[in-house]
Scaffold this active site. Structure first.
Site, PDB file in Angstrom:
ATOM      1  N   LYS A   3       0.838  -1.188   0.000  1.00  0.00           N
ATOM      2  CA  LYS A   3       0.000   0.000   0.000  1.00  0.00           C
ATOM      3  C   LYS A   3       0.880   1.248   0.000  1.00  0.00           C
ATOM      4  CE  LYS A   3      -3.967  -2.195   0.328  1.00  0.00           C
ATOM      5  NZ  LYS A   3      -3.448  -3.469  -0.183  1.00  0.00           N
ATOM      6  N   ASP A   4       0.294   2.350  -0.438  1.00  0.00           N
ATOM      7  CA  ASP A   4       1.028   3.614  -0.544  1.00  0.00           C
ATOM      8  C   ASP A   4       1.649   4.020   0.786  1.00  0.00           C
ATOM      9  OD1 ASP A   4      -1.528   3.645  -2.337  1.00  0.00           O
ATOM     10  OD2 ASP A   4      -0.109   4.947  -3.350  1.00  0.00           O
ATOM     11  N   LYS A   5       2.816   4.652   0.715  1.00  0.00           N
ATOM     12  CA  LYS A   5       3.468   5.135   1.929  1.00  0.00           C
ATOM     13  C   LYS A   5       2.847   6.452   2.400  1.00  0.00           C
ATOM     14  CE  LYS A   5       7.795   6.790   3.926  1.00  0.00           C
ATOM     15  NZ  LYS A   5       9.222   7.141   3.715  1.00  0.00           N
TER      16      LYS A   5
END
Length: 298
Positions: free
Chosen positions: A88-90
């Site tokens: 998942k996106d940081k």
């Protein structure tokens, strides 16, 4: 009207065109992590018993692999005992399921990490693994949009109509599957599918991208030149996977043991490379369909 071509950084991962032609709204996204919220849509149902504990992981401003590593460190277990369905996106607030083999509820309850929450959901006899989900739901805040409300709403209406007329949007795999600042995973995966283990390892170690730090670029240039000991000395500490691979390759007699070097990576990351190459091929096929004006529902 011809398709609008996407920029170079998206071309690298197989995204060649945009689906809509109306000018965008402008503005700023991800001004802060909470502006970009992602929740995994799972296809799993958990139970009360099983050898794997299933928990809901919510993180803010954490890379998936790094937070998994930190959780495993706090629990005192191998990171290979933790599973997840996708990265998942940081720079976001993200929620997803993870599995942990042979860990008790009270052990996980003691894990306290800044900007991370863990909620126990149940247990299972099957770990959470890559692809173990239906998709993701997003809530995205766009800030600092310029213009009058009437003009902004007109653009939104025009874009919505384009999407409706096209029967949807192209469901490309985004940059997080390939690496945001260093889109390399699909290249490594391509080498792996061809049985080119040396090329896979060296590509991961030595391919250089513009947005990397100067220290990282110098270390990668040394890798490319075959000066692995020197590269290990200056490889930035945060590039822990590269350092782990180099530590294997500089061992006496291990100069050509690329299998050991690759095995130094977490198993979830090892699997991700081939998944990323599959995603790249999917993106290329989808781009080709758009170029030939084949509908998304055909």
């Amino acid at each position: 009207m011809p398709l609008i071509e996407s920029p170079e950084f998206e071309n690298r991962i197989g995204i060649m065109f945009y689906a809509t032609k109306t000018e965008g709204l402008g503005g700023i996204i991800r001004q802060k992590p909470s502006d970009f919220s992602v929740r995994e849509v799972t296809n799993r149902t958990e139970r009360a018993e099983g050898k794997y504990m299933i928990a809901e992981l919510t993180k803010e401003n954490w890379d998936t692999h790094n937070v998994i590593r930190e959780i495993s460190r706090r629990l005192g277990v191998s990171r290979n005992r933790l599973g997840f369905a996708g990265t998942k996106d940081k720079n976001a607030v993200t929620t997803q399921k993870i599995s942990i083999w042979n860990v008790k509820e009270d052990e996980l309850a003691r894990v306290k990490i800044a900007d991370v929450s863990l909620r126990i959901l149940g247990r299972a006899n099957k770990p959470v693994s890559l692809g173990d989900l239906y998709g993701n739901e997003f809530v995205i805040v766009i800030r600092a949009i310029k213009g009058q409300a009437e003009a902004i709403n007109a653009k939104i209406a025009a874009i919505t109509k384009e999407i409706k007329d096209a029967n949807g949007v192209p469901n490309f795999f985004g940059v997080q599957r390939f690496g945001v600042s260093r889109p390399i995973t699909h290249t490594v995966g391509k080498h792996l599918t061809r049985g080119e283990l040396k090329e896979a390892v060296m590509s991961y170690l030595s391919d250089i991208f513009p947005d990397e730090s100067e220290d990282a670029k110098r270390a990668r240039m040394l890798c490319k030149a075959g000066q692995l000991k020197e590269a290990l000395k200056i490889m930035p500490a945060f590039l822990r996977y590269e350092k782990a691979m180099l530590n294997e390759l500089v061992k006496p007699g291990n100069e050509h043991d690329f299998c050991s070097a690759f095995s130094a990576l977490p198993k979830n990351l090892q699997k991700l490379f081939v998944h990323a190459y599959q995603a790249y091929l999917f993106n290329l096929v989808l781009s080709a369909r758009m170029k030939r004006n084949i509908g998304f529902n055909e």
